[in-house]
Design an enzyme around this catalytic site. Structure first.
Site, PDB file in Angstrom:
ATOM      1  N   GLU A 347       0.806  -1.233   0.000  1.00 36.99           N
ATOM      2  CA  GLU A 347       0.000   0.000   0.000  1.00 36.99           C
ATOM      3  C   GLU A 347       0.836   1.280   0.000  1.00 36.99           C
ATOM      4  O   GLU A 347       0.552   2.209   0.754  1.00 36.99           O
ATOM      5  CB  GLU A 347      -0.940   0.008   1.222  1.00 36.99           C
ATOM      6  CG  GLU A 347      -1.904  -1.149   1.213  1.00 36.99           C
ATOM      7  CD  GLU A 347      -2.751  -1.243   2.481  1.00 36.99           C
ATOM      8  OE1 GLU A 347      -3.951  -1.507   2.346  1.00 36.99           O
ATOM      9  OE2 GLU A 347      -2.218  -1.078   3.594  1.00 36.99           O
TER      10      GLU A 347
HETATM   11  C1  TNX Z   1      -4.526  -3.985   4.638  1.00 33.48           C
HETATM   12  S1  TNX Z   1      -2.940  -6.399   4.163  1.00 33.48           S
HETATM   13  C2  TNX Z   1      -3.237  -3.817   5.120  1.00 33.48           C
HETATM   14  C3  TNX Z   1      -3.053  -3.448   6.527  1.00 33.48           C
HETATM   15  C4  TNX Z   1      -4.354  -3.258   7.245  1.00 33.48           C
HETATM   16  C5  TNX Z   1      -5.312  -4.318   6.812  1.00 33.48           C
HETATM   17  C6  TNX Z   1      -6.604  -4.307   7.553  1.00 33.48           C
HETATM   18  C7  TNX Z   1      -1.858  -5.377   3.998  1.00 33.48           C
HETATM   19  C8  TNX Z   1      -0.651  -5.852   3.406  1.00 33.48           C
HETATM   20  N1  TNX Z   1      -2.105  -4.127   4.410  1.00 33.48           N
HETATM   21  O1  TNX Z   1      -2.262  -2.292   6.621  1.00 33.48           O
HETATM   22  O2  TNX Z   1      -4.125  -3.325   8.605  1.00 33.48           O
HETATM   23  O3  TNX Z   1      -5.580  -4.171   5.447  1.00 33.48           O
HETATM   24  O4  TNX Z   1      -7.382  -5.407   7.230  1.00 33.48           O
END
Ligand code: TNX
Length: 540
Positions: A347
């Site tokens: 992300e």
């Molecule tokens: C996505 S899964 C994220 C996390 C959040 C999560 C909550 C991922 C690699 N990144 O930063 O905590 O969703 O479900």
């Protein structure tokens, strides 16, 4: 006078006997055959993950308070495993058994733990458990296999845990031959200690919970926007300031290097490798807030206690960023005996995409320079990866497949199945729902190889269940989200695909539920499971 007195005594004794008989009839439940039950019977039917082969041989082994655990060879590792078994037996049956080394001894009604490097099929983690009328023998090639086998024995004794005081009755264990080894090398749980912080003792308790289901990796998500949780001596503000809060504005916290080492050692004794994650270049607000120099404009942002993602980024084109990363990776590598460093990489919406690609390659070199193998979330496959870099799939099949094309292996954590922070149903108070609702059956009914079209068995290193903790505040919340879903992930990772089926699994799971109740594990009473279904009726 004398005679009268004697009659009275006799009448008293007779009525006492009748009373006792009455009481014992009430407390000793009849068995199937209607005979009063003098023994308590262990179960071989409820093991999770289900073993590769399990052949009941129709008789009974009698465990008694004088049984001895013989260990061959006796050394530091096997002594620990012997003690672990001894403790499990004590907590379930009340028996306080001795353990001794004695090559070759096989007297009746004893237990033997043997390391015997001969059965190739069993590999590093497999074991063979042979229970005859006279002897319970657990054999493995390696201490690790012995430890996994001890978990199987522990689960057999679950039904006895109801008895909190030592009892004089014998414990009967059905005779059986079990051969067992894992399908996948990687069976992990991820705990996010950044969104909410959890203590060393909580993490240790969790390690014991997952060890029982034969997990072998504990991935700690140590840093995120809301908190930096691992002490780095060369950058002390990361924890002093960056670890001082958490989601919702609570006081946060962090692991000192000693704390972290304590967790690593505790997990290692249970053959669980700790995988530290330092998430970058996004998810870094806590670091950026702690050191102005890490920001492109030299200005530190405020600490963050919300739950948004994708807004922070390290400054990609600044030398100080790589000095920082080098220091962090060096210190974390030195503290971590396991071969892996997870660098996150997810992300990174606040990072330019060309910058992102170059950044990941630079970080990959740094990780390798400290002799570690890099792991990253699937977004890293946009970069050029070394073939031993491991990719963790969570959302986009295309990105995961790109990793496979580059020669990487996958850890499968599909968010629609394996995300332990998703709500069970719309009514679940804890958790999020962006990936949907995950009931117990959803978390169980999938396969890591067929989950993405075009994968083959060799592309998959294993499975991991992430528990993100935006909404998870304490250990009881952790348990509620993991149980009863996590044992399903354990079975997916360990058991052979053809040995798994929901109908059989949910019955076994119901029995684990009664154990959890007895030892006080907080779990979701899913309506999918008949929690009153107890296979061992003789244990009422
Ligand atoms: C996505 S899964 C994220 C996390 C959040 C999560 C909550 C991922 C690699 N990144 O930063 O905590 O969703 O479900």
């Amino acid at each position: 006078m004398n005679n009268k007195y004697n009659y009275r005594v006799i009448i008293y004794i007779l009525s006492a006997l009748i009373f006792l008989q009455f009481v014992s009839c009430k407390t000793v439940a009849p068995t199937d055959e209607g005979k009063p039950m003098r023994e308590l019977k262990a179960s071989i039917e409820n093991i999770i993950p289900v073993p590769v082969s399990i052949n009941p041989t129709g008789s009974l082994f009698k465990l008694n308070p004088n049984s001895i655990i013989y260990i061959e060879p006796m050394n530091y590792e096997t002594r620990f495993i012997g003690q672990y078994l001894k403790d499990q037996i004590k907590s379930t049956t009340g028996y306080d058994l001795m353990f001794l080394t004695a090559e070759g001894i096989s007297a009746d009604e004893n237990i033997r733990l043997i390391i015997d490097d001969r059965d190739e099929l069993l590999g590093q983690e497999g074991y063979e458990l042979i229970i005859t009328e006279n002897l319970l023998t657990l054999k493995a090639n390696k201490a690790e296999g012995l430890f996994r086998g001890v978990q199987t024995i522990s689960q057999m004794l679950f039904p006895l845990v109801h008895r909190s005081t030592p009892f004089s009755k014998d414990v009967l264990i059905p005779t059986v031959e079990i051969k067992d080894y894992p399908r996948f090398e990687w069976r992990g749980l991820m705990l996010d200690v950044a969104r909410h912080f959890f203590s060393v003792s909580d993490v240790k308790k969790l390690v014991d919970r997952i060890a029982l289901y034969k997990f072998n990796r504990l991935h700690l998500h140590l840093t995120d926007d809301q908190g930096w949780r691992i002490q780095i001596n060369s950058w002390p503000n990361l924890t002093i300031y960056g670890g001082s809060t958490q989601v919702g504005g609570g006081e946060g916290g962090y692991f000192t290097q000693e704390d972290y080492s304590e967790i690593v050692e505790y997990a290692e004794q249970r053959y669980i490798i700790v995988v530290p994650e330092i998430d970058m270049p996004g998810h870094t607000n806590a670091a950026l807030a702690s050191y102005p120099v890490l920001n492109c404009d030299g200005i530190a942002p405020e600490l963050y206690t919300g739950i948004k993602v994708g807004f922070s980024s390290l400054c990609i084109n600044k030398d100080s960023t790589y000095i920082f990363i080098d220091d962090v990776i060096r210190e974390v590598s030195q503290l971590t005996p396991g071969p892996y460093i997870h660098i996150g990489g997810d992300e990174a919406m606040a990072t330019d995409s060309v910058d992102y690609i170059n950044f990941i390659m630079r970080v990959q070199d740094i990780v390798q320079s400290y002799g570690k193998q890099m792991i990253g979330w699937e977004e890293i496959t946009q970069s050029r990866l070394k073939s031993n870099t491991i990719v963790q799939h969570w959302r986009k099949s295309q990105l995961a497949l790109e990793g496979v094309h580059q020669g990487s292996k996958l850890i499968m954590s599909p968010s629609t199945k394996a995300y332990m922070d998703m709500k069970y149903t719309p009514d679940t108070e804890l958790g999020l729902n962006w990936a949907g609702y995950i009931e117990v059956s959803d978390a169980y009914n999938w396969d890591p190889v067929t989950q993405i079209n075009g994968l083959s068995e060799k592309d998959v290193l294993g499975v991991e269940a992430p528990l993100w903790t935006e909404t998870i505040l304490n250990f009881s919340d952790i348990e509620f989200m993991l149980f009863p879903r996590l044992p399903g992930i354990a079975e997916i990772g360990w058991s052979q695909a053809e040995a798994r089926n929901w109908a059989g699994y949910k019955k076994r799971l119901a029995n684990h539920g009664s154990y959890w109740k007895a030892i006080g594990v907080n779990f979701y009473r899913s309506p999918e499971i008949d929690w009153d279904y107890i296979i061992n009726i003789s244990l009422k």
